[in-house]
Design a protein around this motif. Sequence first.
Motif, PDB file in Angstrom:
ATOM      1  N   MET A  89      77.753  -2.254   3.803  1.00 15.65           N
ATOM      2  CA  MET A  89      76.503  -3.006   3.869  1.00 15.65           C
ATOM      3  C   MET A  89      76.011  -3.436   2.478  1.00 15.65           C
ATOM      4  O   MET A  89      75.435  -4.496   2.319  1.00 15.65           O
ATOM      5  CB  MET A  89      75.434  -2.170   4.571  1.00 15.65           C
TER       6      MET A  89
ATOM      7  N   PRO B  45      79.871  -5.601   0.411  1.00 18.34           N
ATOM      8  CA  PRO B  45      81.015  -6.135   1.162  1.00 18.34           C
ATOM      9  C   PRO B  45      81.902  -6.999   0.267  1.00 18.34           C
ATOM     10  O   PRO B  45      83.089  -7.133   0.506  1.00 18.34           O
ATOM     11  CB  PRO B  45      80.356  -6.971   2.265  1.00 18.34           C
TER      12      PRO B  45
ATOM     13  N   GLY C 207      84.266 -14.977  -0.794  1.00 22.21           N
ATOM     14  CA  GLY C 207      83.530 -14.747   0.450  1.00 22.21           C
ATOM     15  C   GLY C 207      84.401 -14.402   1.640  1.00 22.21           C
ATOM     16  O   GLY C 207      83.881 -14.117   2.717  1.00 22.21           O
ATOM     17  N   ILE C 208      85.716 -14.454   1.488  1.00 26.32           N
ATOM     18  CA  ILE C 208      86.596 -14.151   2.620  1.00 26.32           C
ATOM     19  C   ILE C 208      87.144 -12.737   2.474  1.00 26.32           C
ATOM     20  O   ILE C 208      87.680 -12.371   1.429  1.00 26.32           O
ATOM     21  CB  ILE C 208      87.739 -15.175   2.712  1.00 26.32           C
ATOM     22  N   LEU C 209      86.984 -11.944   3.523  1.00 30.72           N
ATOM     23  CA  LEU C 209      87.318 -10.527   3.448  1.00 30.72           C
ATOM     24  C   LEU C 209      88.828 -10.291   3.466  1.00 30.72           C
ATOM     25  O   LEU C 209      89.557 -10.920   4.228  1.00 30.72           O
ATOM     26  CB  LEU C 209      86.688  -9.775   4.618  1.00 30.72           C
TER      27      LEU C 209
ATOM     28  N   PHE D  36      85.867 -16.753  12.592  1.00 30.95           N
ATOM     29  CA  PHE D  36      86.254 -16.435  11.225  1.00 30.95           C
ATOM     30  C   PHE D  36      85.035 -16.097  10.365  1.00 30.95           C
ATOM     31  O   PHE D  36      85.023 -15.098   9.637  1.00 30.95           O
ATOM     32  CB  PHE D  36      87.018 -17.620  10.605  1.00 30.95           C
TER      33      PHE D  36
ATOM     34  N   ARG E 210      85.315 -12.340   9.426  1.00 33.97           N
ATOM     35  CA  ARG E 210      86.205 -12.254   8.276  1.00 33.97           C
ATOM     36  C   ARG E 210      85.561 -12.674   6.959  1.00 33.97           C
ATOM     37  O   ARG E 210      86.259 -12.883   5.987  1.00 33.97           O
ATOM     38  CB  ARG E 210      87.445 -13.137   8.508  1.00 33.97           C
ATOM     39  N   THR E 211      84.244 -12.832   6.951  1.00 33.26           N
ATOM     40  CA  THR E 211      83.611 -13.206   5.685  1.00 33.26           C
ATOM     41  C   THR E 211      82.467 -12.252   5.355  1.00 33.26           C
ATOM     42  O   THR E 211      81.932 -11.560   6.230  1.00 33.26           O
ATOM     43  CB  THR E 211      83.026 -14.634   5.710  1.00 33.26           C
ATOM     44  N   VAL E 212      82.127 -12.227   4.087  1.00 34.15           N
ATOM     45  CA  VAL E 212      80.989 -11.439   3.615  1.00 34.15           C
ATOM     46  C   VAL E 212      79.709 -11.931   4.291  1.00 34.15           C
ATOM     47  O   VAL E 212      78.852 -11.144   4.688  1.00 34.15           O
ATOM     48  CB  VAL E 212      80.875 -11.567   2.073  1.00 34.15           C
ATOM     49  N   PHE E 213      79.629 -13.260   4.443  1.00 38.00           N
ATOM     50  CA  PHE E 213      78.475 -13.849   5.115  1.00 38.00           C
ATOM     51  C   PHE E 213      78.259 -13.224   6.497  1.00 38.00           C
ATOM     52  O   PHE E 213      77.161 -12.784   6.834  1.00 38.00           O
ATOM     53  CB  PHE E 213      78.695 -15.363   5.241  1.00 38.00           C
TER      54      PHE E 213
ATOM     55  N   ARG F  58      79.350 -10.374   7.636  1.00 33.59           N
ATOM     56  CA  ARG F  58      78.954  -8.979   7.474  1.00 33.59           C
ATOM     57  C   ARG F  58      77.446  -8.855   7.288  1.00 33.59           C
ATOM     58  O   ARG F  58      76.775  -8.033   7.885  1.00 33.59           O
ATOM     59  CB  ARG F  58      79.640  -8.368   6.250  1.00 33.59           C
ATOM     60  N   TYR F  59      76.919  -9.707   6.405  1.00 37.34           N
ATOM     61  CA  TYR F  59      75.489  -9.650   6.117  1.00 37.34           C
ATOM     62  C   TYR F  59      74.652 -10.048   7.340  1.00 37.34           C
ATOM     63  O   TYR F  59      73.613  -9.446   7.607  1.00 37.34           O
ATOM     64  CB  TYR F  59      75.150 -10.544   4.926  1.00 37.34           C
TER      65      TYR F  59
ATOM     66  N   ALA G 272      74.597  -7.203   9.547  1.00 37.57           N
ATOM     67  CA  ALA G 272      73.780  -6.134   8.961  1.00 37.57           C
ATOM     68  C   ALA G 272      72.297  -6.398   9.197  1.00 37.57           C
ATOM     69  O   ALA G 272      71.537  -5.513   9.576  1.00 37.57           O
ATOM     70  CB  ALA G 272      74.066  -5.999   7.465  1.00 37.57           C
TER      71      ALA G 272
END
Lengths: 505, 331
Positions: A360, A363, A370-372, B193, B197-200, B202-203, B206
């Motif tokens: 959290m 990340p 920005g791509i995990l 995606f 699969r992105t930080v965006f 995830r947030y 969250a």
Amino acid sequence: MSVHLSDILMEFPGTRALDEVNVAFHFNEVHGLVGENGAGKSTFVNILGGSLQPTRGRITVAGTDVTLSSPRSALGHGIAHVSQEGSLVPSLTGAENIMLGVEPRHTAGIMRRGALRSEAERLLATWFPGLDLDLHRPVGDLPMADRKVIEIVRALRGDIRLLILDEPTATLEAREKKQLWGIIKRLPTKGVGVVLISHFLSEVVELSDRITVLRDGKHVGTLDRAAASEAVLTDLMLRREAGQPEAETAAPSTPADPATAPVILAVEDWAVGSVEMDAFHLRRGEIVGLIGLTGAGHFGFARSLYARQGVVRGELSVDGQPIRGSGVRVMQRAGVALVPDHRMENALAGDGTVVENLTMVHPEFAAKSGILNRSLERREADRVIKLLNVKTPNQRQLIRNLSGGNKQKVSIGKWLYGAEARYKVLIFIEPAEGVDIGAKMEIYAHMRRLAAEGAAILIASSDLGEIAQVCHRAIPFVHGRPGADIHARDFSEGQFITAITGDAA
Amino acid sequence: MTSQTAQISASTPASAPKPVRSDFVQRYSTLGVLILMFLGFSLFVDRFLTPFNLSNILQQIAILTIVGSGLTFGFAAKEIDLSVGYTVGLAGILVPLLLTMGYPLALALLAGLLAGIIVGLINGVLITKVGIPSLIATLAMGSILFGVNFLMTGGRAIYGGLPGTYLALGQGRLFGIPNLAFFMVCAVAIAWFVMERTVFGRYVYAVGGNQKAAELSGVRITFYRMAALVLVSVFAVIAGALLASRLGSGQPNVGERYLLDGLATVFIGMTMFRPGTATVLGTFCGALFIGVINNGLNLIGMDTYIQNIVKGIIILTAVAIVSRTTKLNLL
């Protein structure tokens, strides 16, 4: 005439909160109930007030067996509970609050306002003749002591024989306290027994006819007033069980030379809420505890160092760099982290997975533009899970299915995921809240390790045993004012209690 | 064996985590129902399992899926957008209107996109800055858009004079498969995606999972709530532009039904994969669910009114299931 609880046993999954407790509460006495946090006081009075049902045990009222299945049924047997938080409706007047739910009404259901006022006034005059209290203003405008009296009068409006008062003076000024003491002492003379729970031992000794001490869910004893002194009670409350490992209670090793280690967090002339702190320094490798009674301000102070809400004035610097601006992102960049209390509200998403919660804060550690990168993310999450020994079947387990201790480890792990050694100051609020003993010890070990690696740790806690176990020094708060430091070599819980109740009497 | 199991379950405290098997059932039961339904219609309804009918289903759910994928962003951030139907309508009028006025296709589509971003930003500001709960802010916004849609056309439909390139978007086929199906797959893939699969993503999850915790973790919650709401509107205007293309006309009131249907796809989706959480794949399955049931009932010859009743019951069932696992705090 009395309420008698015998052989009360209360089990929660995994713990025994009360173990064979036997107490008789008479209707002509003030009966004090003392014990550390977690000793079982709340559980016990919740059973007495009908909010909890014991696993086993017998309750008799005036010699007859009863079942207290709800607060309502307890009221039916003459037992009322005035909780610590207060249960008045601030926008209603004192009279309306006293008569809430039993308003006199006409046949059509229309309220008889005149009758309501006179009935409330009559109740007040019956119980506390000569008391000057305005029943016709919204209670939100009244001083705290008057609100407490109104709550007590409301609790007494039925045919009540036993009144449970949970920390009645916690929010009161010294002068108001004395006033409420007079009121409490008067109740047994009118045939109403009082069960008094208080952190202020001096208050308990002053008011009680008899005092029951609980420790770790066990009934240590019930003393007559003549036999009870603060020193005796403290001793009974804190005596350690034989066989408890020495390591658990031993003070931590002090850092090489805490007095010369560099200051990481420095606060000058800080004012937040009722707290005023002239100067506060946290050094590298140091673990410092903030202690105090409910409302002493130590929690608010600790929180304000991270989320600067309500800070009136003050200078804060981290690693010598003054911090301008507020907001948690600023503090985070400066290297300050918060592991808050009430973790399910403040730290974790219950419906999220372990890995989602761990990532959290950072990340972006496992991401490029920005791509995990999922395998990197999985590896790093796994590192933190192993490091903190989080017991979970896999990373995709939902947080709400974990135990309290494992949840807390994830709450700490958020600051370790992708951020090794990035956080120089870690602020913990009630770190062992709802955490079982095994996980507690692990969490303390992690704190020591983090401190040894160069972090500075601040703990605000109501668990004095915890402070004694992990801290290098403790700062007692009394009514928003920090007292003199207590160093690890002087740690004793008696010392703590003296320091935090300083001017209580 | 039986007595042993009984003993174990009897001694398990009520608060203990549920066993793994029921977890599996919870995750995949809706999907199972969807598959059973599909098999049932295939076996018992003559014209169901034909290439023509299947591509028909895809065409029917494509626009709905795009709207639902957008709504999923909102739900993931715990924001609900009740103006989404009228946002679909907005683009469904604006784009053909500009085309009939002679503007080039690219410009008309860009204008539609811009309109979506603006609607999303207004919703976002009302919700995050002014502090109006999303349910109420977007309800009022929907009313405003409804009025705007009718004002633009004077209450009439726009048809005739639409360029062939535009009509081809929603009506054409590639290798025998409707273009709309490709658009749908693209929308689902992009949304999936972004969320998974992105930080965006995830947030956004969250913020929706626990706003307070996200804020204390340093997440810029206002930005992510706004962004989620803008994405809802952007997906809605894309759906609207395709809808008008498919219909060959811009009509001020065709977007409305995408609100309830879109919510239905998300709610059905929330019963599967990660119960209680809106996921893009879940929403896609939700749209398939609705598509298959509508199509099947149609082929049987069931009245459209009955279909509405069935849909209502499905939504209630889905929400009832979701409410058992999580609290739906959307206000």
